[in-house]
Write a protein that holds these residues in place. Structure first.
Motif, PDB file in Angstrom:
ATOM      1  N   PRO A  73       0.822  -1.222   0.000  1.00  0.00           N
ATOM      2  CA  PRO A  73       0.000   0.000   0.000  1.00  0.00           C
ATOM      3  C   PRO A  73       0.852   1.266   0.000  1.00  0.00           C
ATOM      4  N   ILE A  74       0.232   2.358  -0.341  1.00  0.00           N
ATOM      5  CA  ILE A  74       0.957   3.624  -0.469  1.00  0.00           C
ATOM      6  C   ILE A  74       1.510   4.088   0.878  1.00  0.00           C
ATOM      7  N   ALA A  75       2.721   4.626   0.854  1.00  0.00           N
ATOM      8  CA  ALA A  75       3.332   5.184   2.071  1.00  0.00           C
ATOM      9  C   ALA A  75       2.541   6.433   2.467  1.00  0.00           C
ATOM     10  N   PRO A  76       2.269   6.614   3.772  1.00  0.00           N
ATOM     11  CA  PRO A  76       1.426   7.735   4.194  1.00  0.00           C
ATOM     12  C   PRO A  76       1.932   9.092   3.694  1.00  0.00           C
ATOM     13  N   MET A  77       3.237   9.311   3.780  1.00  0.00           N
ATOM     14  CA  MET A  77       3.797  10.599   3.353  1.00  0.00           C
ATOM     15  C   MET A  77       3.565  10.837   1.860  1.00  0.00           C
ATOM     16  N   LEU A  78       3.714   9.767   1.083  1.00  0.00           N
ATOM     17  CA  LEU A  78       3.542   9.897  -0.362  1.00  0.00           C
ATOM     18  C   LEU A  78       2.098  10.278  -0.690  1.00  0.00           C
ATOM     19  N   LYS A  79       1.145   9.655   0.012  1.00  0.00           N
ATOM     20  CA  LYS A  79      -0.273   9.977  -0.235  1.00  0.00           C
ATOM     21  C   LYS A  79      -0.531  11.445   0.084  1.00  0.00           C
ATOM     22  N   ILE A  80       0.012  11.920   1.196  1.00  0.00           N
ATOM     23  CA  ILE A  80      -0.194  13.321   1.586  1.00  0.00           C
ATOM     24  C   ILE A  80       0.347  14.256   0.502  1.00  0.00           C
ATOM     25  N   LEU A  81       1.557  13.976   0.032  1.00  0.00           N
ATOM     26  CA  LEU A  81       2.179  14.879  -0.945  1.00  0.00           C
ATOM     27  C   LEU A  81       1.502  14.799  -2.316  1.00  0.00           C
ATOM     28  N   LEU A  82       1.133  13.593  -2.741  1.00  0.00           N
ATOM     29  CA  LEU A  82       0.468  13.478  -4.043  1.00  0.00           C
ATOM     30  C   LEU A  82      -0.891  14.171  -4.019  1.00  0.00           C
ATOM     31  N   ASP A  83      -1.594  14.068  -2.878  1.00  0.00           N
ATOM     32  CA  ASP A  83      -2.859  14.812  -2.739  1.00  0.00           C
ATOM     33  C   ASP A  83      -2.617  16.318  -2.838  1.00  0.00           C
ATOM     34  N   GLU A  84      -1.526  16.787  -2.247  1.00  0.00           N
ATOM     35  CA  GLU A  84      -1.194  18.224  -2.342  1.00  0.00           C
ATOM     36  C   GLU A  84      -1.069  18.647  -3.803  1.00  0.00           C
ATOM     37  N   LEU A  85      -0.403  17.819  -4.607  1.00  0.00           N
ATOM     38  CA  LEU A  85      -0.221  18.167  -6.020  1.00  0.00           C
ATOM     39  C   LEU A  85      -1.545  18.121  -6.779  1.00  0.00           C
ATOM     40  N   LEU A  86      -2.338  17.089  -6.479  1.00  0.00           N
ATOM     41  CA  LEU A  86      -3.613  16.968  -7.191  1.00  0.00           C
ATOM     42  C   LEU A  86      -4.563  18.103  -6.827  1.00  0.00           C
ATOM     43  N   LYS A  87      -4.410  18.623  -5.581  1.00  0.00           N
ATOM     44  CA  LYS A  87      -5.290  19.708  -5.128  1.00  0.00           C
ATOM     45  C   LYS A  87      -4.733  21.094  -5.463  1.00  0.00           C
ATOM     46  N   ALA A  88      -3.481  21.159  -5.891  1.00  0.00           N
ATOM     47  CA  ALA A  88      -2.848  22.465  -6.130  1.00  0.00           C
ATOM     48  C   ALA A  88      -3.644  23.246  -7.180  1.00  0.00           C
ATOM     49  N   GLU A  89      -3.649  24.560  -7.027  1.00  0.00           N
ATOM     50  CA  GLU A  89      -4.410  25.380  -7.963  1.00  0.00           C
ATOM     51  C   GLU A  89      -3.533  25.831  -9.129  1.00  0.00           C
ATOM     52  N   GLY A  90      -4.091  25.790 -10.316  1.00  0.00           N
ATOM     53  CA  GLY A  90      -3.387  26.313 -11.489  1.00  0.00           C
ATOM     54  C   GLY A  90      -2.418  25.295 -12.075  1.00  0.00           C
TER      55      GLY A  90
END
Ligand SMILES: [Fe+2]
Ligand SMILES: [Fe+2]
Length: 359
Positions: free
Chosen positions: A175-192
């Motif tokens: 399964p995905i490493a917790p830190m990786l999930k947090i950071l990938l979500d940040e990118l997917l949620k980033a604006e612009g």
């Protein structure tokens, strides 16, 4: 942007380590499947080419497609008797060796480390697939939309090839490493599209190329090396898209926007780096009696920590950020302090010849 995950940080010497072991929190992160993102769609009536280098890259992308189900020699065996990863580069193999375990156990530990690492790359590929889909909507120019669409097909293939390799040949997808999930979500949620292109195309694609190149130069497994070579070829086009796009973003940015991009890049990679290999060591370490924190603290205290730590960063990410002008006097020392930036020149993948964990 504030430092991420303050509540999980603690100091080991001068290094700020982030360690997430709260199992409820980890489960909640993994179960958070539907991520709300601010998205807008950009129509474009100019169908002719406005960015010549991107149109050329799009042509190249179309020519260099390959088929993961037909072009890979899937009957080639993968065995735990060979070193999936050079033991000198494998933290797991070396920790086992220091504990006096036999060679078969060290090989098995290196095998598990590769399985874990490729699993994380696979989850990153899924994020790349989704983010690149976002770029087809968000980017203002036709050339960018077409290129991004071409990359979506590449990323789907990377998902396919890595998922198949893991399930058929390695026997497991972690399964995905917790830190990786947090950071990938940040990118997917980033604006612009600027922040998304910076985060995914420059930072994560750059890291992935560094890791894949390192693994390819240090494995005995022919099938694995062939898959990595094919994926890396695609990734180098993706990195080129990132650099071409970011060059224009940087050229058009105000001072305030430049600072925002510099800080975003630093915060994302600082957070990733702050976790070191803890997620992997917590997951597969116990099987071999390895204490994740002890090993990590030993690594952080080594004299050559910065040289080792910076290997992956200096491969692609840091040189690209430097070329883009996103490492400035304002931020350079911070990068050096966390062990990502050094003056060591790095040309391509390094074949590891000295053990990384000293006795
Ligand atoms: Fe990819
Ligand atoms: Fe990619």
């Amino acid at each position: 942007m504030e430092k991420l995950l303050q509540e999980y940080r603690r100091n080991v010497g001068n290094f700020e380590l982030i360690d997430i072991i709260d199992t409820d929190k980890i489960a909640a992160l993994r179960n958070h499947l539907k991520v709300e993102t601010p998205m807008s769609v950009n129509w474009q009536w100019e169908y002719g080419s406005e960015v010549a280098e991107l149109r050329a890259l799009y042509e190249k992308g179309k020519k260099n497609q390959w088929n993961a189900s037909e072009d890979i020699e899937w009957d080639r065996p993968v065995s735990k008797d060979e070193w999936m990863m050079n033991p000198k580069m494998s933290i797991m193999a070396q920790a086992c060796q220091l504990m006096g375990k036999d060679e078969a156990t060290q090989k098995a530990a290196a095998f598990d480390e590769v399985t874990y690492t490729i699993s994380q790359l696979l989850h990153g590929e899924q994020a790349a697939l989704q983010l690149c889909g976002q770029l087809t909507n968000l980017c203002p120019h036709t050339d960018e939309k077409w290129y991004a669409a071409n990359q979506v097909a590449d990323e789907a293939r990377h998902n396919e090839v890595l998922a198949r390799f893991l399930s058929e040949k390695m026997g497991e997808i972690y399964p995905i490493a917790p830190m990786l999930k947090i950071l990938l979500d940040e990118l997917l949620k980033a604006e612009g599209y600027q922040m998304k292109a910076l985060g995914m195309q420059t930072l994560f694609e750059g890291m992935a190329v560094g890791i894949m190149d390192m693994l390819r130069a240090n494995t005995e497994c022919v099938l694995f090396a062939d898959i990595l070579r094919r994926v890396e070829q695609d990734e180098s086009r993706h990195a080129a898209f990132g650099v071409l796009t970011m060059r224009r973003c940087v050229r058009d940015a105000s001072e305030k926007e430049m600072h925002a991009m510099e800080d975003f890049a630093f915060n994302i990679l600082e957070t990733l780096n702050a976790n070191q290999q803890l997620a992997m060591l917590h997951t597969i370490g116990p099987k071999y009696g390895i204490d994740a924190r002890l090993v990590t603290e030993a690594l952080l205290k080594m004299d050559n920590f910065v040289d080792l730590n910076s290997l992956i960063y200096m491969h692609t990410v840091m040189p690209n950020l430097k070329r883009l002008g996103l490492i400035t006097e304002r931020t350079e020392q911070k990068w050096r302090d966390i062990g990502c930036l050094t003056d060591n020149r790095q040309d391509g993948a390094v074949k590891i010849t000295e053990p990384i964990l000293a006795g």
